[in-house]
Write an enzyme that holds these catalytic residues in place. Structure first.
Site, PDB file in Angstrom:
ATOM      1  N   ASP A   1     -12.943  56.115  19.611  1.00  0.00           N
ATOM      2  CA  ASP A   1     -13.906  54.548  19.994  1.00  0.00           C
ATOM      3  C   ASP A   1     -13.795  53.579  18.225  1.00  0.00           C
ATOM      4  OD1 ASP A   1     -15.803  57.452  21.687  1.00  0.00           O
ATOM      5  OD2 ASP A   1     -14.721  54.970  22.301  1.00  0.00           O
TER       6      ASP A   1
ATOM      7  N   HIS B   1     -15.268  64.162  16.060  1.00  0.00           N
ATOM      8  CA  HIS B   1     -15.255  64.770  17.013  1.00  0.00           C
ATOM      9  C   HIS B   1     -14.956  66.263  17.783  1.00  0.00           C
ATOM     10  CE1 HIS B   1     -12.912  65.006  20.994  1.00  0.00           C
ATOM     11  NE2 HIS B   1     -12.533  63.568  21.583  1.00  0.00           N
TER      12      HIS B   1
HETATM   13  C1  SDX Z   1     -16.218  60.484  22.572  1.00  0.00           C
HETATM   14  O1  SDX Z   1     -15.534  65.141  24.220  1.00  0.00           O
HETATM   15  C2  SDX Z   1     -15.366  64.122  23.944  1.00  0.00           C
HETATM   16  O2  SDX Z   1     -13.397  64.322  24.221  1.00  0.00           O
HETATM   17  C3  SDX Z   1     -15.560  63.097  23.731  1.00  0.00           C
HETATM   18  C4  SDX Z   1     -14.311  62.090  23.838  1.00  0.00           C
HETATM   19  C5  SDX Z   1     -13.736  61.565  25.217  1.00  0.00           C
HETATM   20  O3  SDX Z   1     -12.991  60.820  25.491  1.00  0.00           O
HETATM   21  O4  SDX Z   1     -14.257  62.107  26.878  1.00  0.00           O
HETATM   22  O5  SDX Z   1     -13.331  61.789  22.960  1.00  0.00           O
HETATM   23  C6  SDX Z   1     -14.652  60.557  23.395  1.00  0.00           C
HETATM   24  O6  SDX Z   1     -16.955  60.701  23.057  1.00  0.00           O
HETATM   25  C7  SDX Z   1     -15.594  60.595  21.344  1.00  0.00           C
HETATM   26  C8  SDX Z   1     -16.587  60.986  19.806  1.00  0.00           C
HETATM   27  C9  SDX Z   1     -17.349  59.732  19.809  1.00  0.00           C
HETATM   28  N1  SDX Z   1     -18.294  59.572  18.853  1.00  0.00           N
HETATM   29  C10 SDX Z   1     -18.737  58.865  17.910  1.00  0.00           C
HETATM   30  O7  SDX Z   1     -18.594  58.050  17.617  1.00  0.00           O
HETATM   31  C11 SDX Z   1     -20.119  58.957  17.134  1.00  0.00           C
HETATM   32  C12 SDX Z   1     -20.613  59.584  16.270  1.00  0.00           C
HETATM   33  N2  SDX Z   1     -19.992  60.377  15.851  1.00  0.00           N
HETATM   34  C13 SDX Z   1     -20.676  62.539  16.375  1.00  0.00           C
HETATM   35  O8  SDX Z   1     -21.858  61.317  15.949  1.00  0.00           O
HETATM   36  C14 SDX Z   1     -19.639  62.893  16.151  1.00  0.00           C
HETATM   37  O9  SDX Z   1     -19.029  63.033  15.300  1.00  0.00           O
HETATM   38  C15 SDX Z   1     -19.611  64.175  17.857  1.00  0.00           C
HETATM   39  C16 SDX Z   1     -20.770  63.137  18.173  1.00  0.00           C
HETATM   40  C17 SDX Z   1     -18.466  63.231  17.995  1.00  0.00           C
HETATM   41  C18 SDX Z   1     -19.065  65.336  17.944  1.00  0.00           C
HETATM   42  O10 SDX Z   1     -20.608  65.923  17.210  1.00  0.00           O
HETATM   43  P1  SDX Z   1     -20.503  67.810  16.503  1.00  0.00           P
HETATM   44  O11 SDX Z   1     -19.714  68.316  17.563  1.00  0.00           O
HETATM   45  O12 SDX Z   1     -22.126  67.843  17.745  1.00  0.00           O
HETATM   46  O13 SDX Z   1     -20.728  68.178  15.517  1.00  0.00           O
HETATM   47  P2  SDX Z   1     -21.885  67.039  14.243  1.00  0.00           P
HETATM   48  O14 SDX Z   1     -22.907  65.977  14.831  1.00  0.00           O
HETATM   49  O15 SDX Z   1     -22.449  69.265  14.509  1.00  0.00           O
HETATM   50  O16 SDX Z   1     -21.419  67.069  13.322  1.00  0.00           O
HETATM   51  C19 SDX Z   1     -21.147  68.237  12.641  1.00  0.00           C
HETATM   52  C20 SDX Z   1     -20.783  67.752  10.916  1.00  0.00           C
HETATM   53  C21 SDX Z   1     -22.399  67.515  10.890  1.00  0.00           C
HETATM   54  O17 SDX Z   1     -22.976  67.767   9.609  1.00  0.00           O
HETATM   55  P3  SDX Z   1     -23.150  69.060   9.037  1.00  0.00           P
HETATM   56  O18 SDX Z   1     -24.742  69.551   9.695  1.00  0.00           O
HETATM   57  O19 SDX Z   1     -22.800  70.294   8.876  1.00  0.00           O
HETATM   58  O20 SDX Z   1     -23.750  68.766   8.121  1.00  0.00           O
HETATM   59  O21 SDX Z   1     -20.153  66.115  10.294  1.00  0.00           O
HETATM   60  C22 SDX Z   1     -21.373  65.536  10.321  1.00  0.00           C
HETATM   61  C23 SDX Z   1     -22.481  65.768  10.666  1.00  0.00           C
HETATM   62  O22 SDX Z   1     -23.945  65.153   9.975  1.00  0.00           O
HETATM   63  N3  SDX Z   1     -20.881  64.257  10.765  1.00  0.00           N
HETATM   64  C24 SDX Z   1     -21.337  63.495  10.824  1.00  0.00           C
HETATM   65  C25 SDX Z   1     -20.283  62.384  11.869  1.00  0.00           C
HETATM   66  N4  SDX Z   1     -19.974  62.780  12.432  1.00  0.00           N
HETATM   67  C26 SDX Z   1     -20.054  64.157  12.606  1.00  0.00           C
HETATM   68  N5  SDX Z   1     -21.314  62.483   9.493  1.00  0.00           N
HETATM   69  C27 SDX Z   1     -21.104  61.074   9.482  1.00  0.00           C
HETATM   70  N6  SDX Z   1     -20.210  59.967  10.419  1.00  0.00           N
HETATM   71  C28 SDX Z   1     -20.294  60.431  11.327  1.00  0.00           C
HETATM   72  N7  SDX Z   1     -19.882  60.669  12.648  1.00  0.00           N
END
Ligand code: SDX
Length: 428
Positions: A363, A306
């Site tokens: 989710d 998140h």
């Molecule tokens: C919702 O914003 C909100 O409030 C949203 C929400 C709402 O109520 O409106 O809460 C609802 O959208 C919840 C999130 C649902 N999405 C997912 O579950 C999809 C999987 N999660 C991600 O793709 C990610 O965690 C996000 C999109 C939720 C957040 O993305 P960010 O903040 O841009 O973080 P990032 O993608 O830059 O990740 C940071 C690091 C990365 O590694 P590095 O580049 O630092 O090496 O964490 C890793 C990412 O690769 N990472 C994950 C991961 N999520 C982040 N690695 C594996 N699996 C994951 N799910």
């Protein structure tokens, strides 16, 4: 002494005001930065950038805190139903019994769609994704209510709010009925908001439909925990579109589009698809955890991570408990729930997830409950939209009422070609 930040640019120093919110969050106010220094800031994805000062919802990602208008989500989920929660978010205060009954009555008066809207559904292919239908039909509502689209007229906004809140479940249920070729089932004014949605979804004219109170209770909780989440992607979209004075139907339709993405609201569908993929692959949870950690592999654990929560998502904790209760009451096991629990256990012990502070988000378990209720997977994100609607409305109204409201128009840093001569076609 005023709280300021000092910015040293070359030999000059600029002082910028620092503002402090009611929860002691601090922000550097850069509203005069370009005028004073000629510089702008750059922050792709707005990771460090506040777009607005808002009074609706408070998140503390480090502590795992979520409050609607100051009330902790745990308390709201315990004492309010979804319609009461929607009233709180939209109007800013908890309703009295009289105000709440008036709101419920007002919603009941607007649950029907104009009969001409039914023809919209004939135009969609049978396998159309219901999020595409939802955003299309919500936008089309503006064509049936052309006399109440003025964002600056409180009465027109109020009737539009009631129409949106009342009709979204009907639009959603009709899209499901369309997809399975069953007759549309009309709303009933003798039922509650959640009861009415479930009967529109699952009742058929050929036999009585019996509501399951456990399903109604679970749906009510899911809608409450999805009701608002400050400046998330879809809410920011609603604010952005509304800032041009586009009507509320167009703004909400845009928010539905943003929510559809698998990184946002679409994650609930993507998460269950991922759990089903793991199950079909023999339940090898460790394999998928390792894939998610592999930088060269685009696979991510959907439902994990998140932007704000770097601790447990309080909504996931509330939902997980309901998952346990619902499946136990139904004396049902769901293999993907077992996989979800194992995945959570493995991931939360893994250094990668611990270091990156990746926890299950809202989710992760919502899809398991939707499945237990009988909601088809393509409708999961539609239910997220139904839950988020009062939050979108509250933010749209707050934006419209802001005395400092301006059209949202971010700047950029240009990195393209500098000026060059154009060779006419015959010379190229
Ligand atoms: C919702 O914003 C909100 O409030 C949203 C929400 C709402 O109520 O409106 O809460 C609802 O959208 C919840 C999130 C649902 N999405 C997912 O579950 C999809 C999987 N999660 C991600 O793709 C990610 O965690 C996000 C999109 C939720 C957040 O993305 P960010 O903040 O841009 O973080 P990032 O993608 O830059 O990740 C940071 C690091 C990365 O590694 P590095 O580049 O630092 O090496 O964490 C890793 C990412 O690769 N990472 C994950 C991961 N999520 C982040 N690695 C594996 N699996 C994951 N799910």
């Amino acid at each position: 002494m005023a709280d300021v930040a000092t910015l040293k640019i070359g030999e000059t120093e600029e002082t910028l005001p620092v503002i402090t919110g009611t929860e002691a969050e601090r922000a550097i106010d850069i509203s005069k930065l370009r005028g004073d220094t000629g510089l702008i800031t750059l922050d792709e994805g707005y990771v460090n950038t506040g777009a607005v000062a808002s009074s609706i919802t408070y998140l503390d990602g480090e502590q795992g805190i979520l409050r609607y208008r100051g009330y902790p989500i745990e308390e709201v989920a315990k004492h309010c139903d979804f319609v009461e929660t929607a009233y709180l978010l939209i109007y800013g205060e908890l309703p009295t019994a009289e105000q709440l009954e008036h709101f419920r009555h007002s919603l009941r008066r607007h649950t029907l769609l104009h009969e001409d809207m039914r023809s919209f559904y004939n135009g969609f292919p049978r396998d159309a994704h219901p999020m595409a239908i939802l955003s299309s039909v919500v936008s089309a509502l503006s064509t049936f209510y052309q006399d109440s689209l003025d964002p600056s007229d409180p009465e027109q906004v109020e009737i539009s709010v009631l129409r949106l809140m009342a009709k979204l479940p009907t639009i959603a249920a009709f899209s499901y009925k369309k997809s399975i070729g069953q007759p549309f089932h009309y709303p009933r004014n003798d039922l509650t908001y959640c009861e009415n949605f479930l009967q529109m979804m699952f009742a058929v004219p050929t036999e009585p439909y019996e509501l399951d109170p456990d399903f109604v209770e679970a749906l009510n909780l899911l809608l409450i925990v999805h009701a608002d989440h400050e400046q998330n992607c879809s809410t920011s979209t609603v604010r952005m579109v509304g800032s041009s004075n586009a009507n509320i139907f167009a703004s909400i339709s845009a928010g539905i589009g943003a929510l559809w993405g698998p990184l946002h609201g679409g994650a609930n569908q993507a998460c269950v698809e991922m759990l089903e993929r793991i199950r079909a692959d023999g339940g090898d949870v460790a394999k998928y955890v390792n894939m998610a950690k592999d930088k060269d592999n685009p696979f991510r654990l959907m439902g994990f991570g998140h932007r704000v929560y770097k601790n447990h998502d309080p909504r996931a904790i509330l939902i997980r408990a309901t998952c346990d209760r619902l499946l136990a009451k139904m004396d049902r096991t769901d293999p993907i729930f077992d996989i979800a629990k194992e995945l959570e256990e493995v991931a939360l012990k893994d250094p990668y997830f611990i270091e990156k502070k990746l926890y299950p988000n809202v989710d992760f378990y919502s899809g398991v409950i939707y499945r237990a209720i009988g909601i088809p997977i393509q409708m999961f994100t539609v239910l997220f939209a139904m839950g988020r609607l009062p939050g979108w409305i509250a933010h749209w109204k707050e934006m419209q009422a802001s005395p400092s409201k301006r059209i949202c128009r971010p700047r950029q840093v240009y990195m393209g070609p500098t000026e060059r001569d154009l060779l006419p076609l015959e010379e190229r």
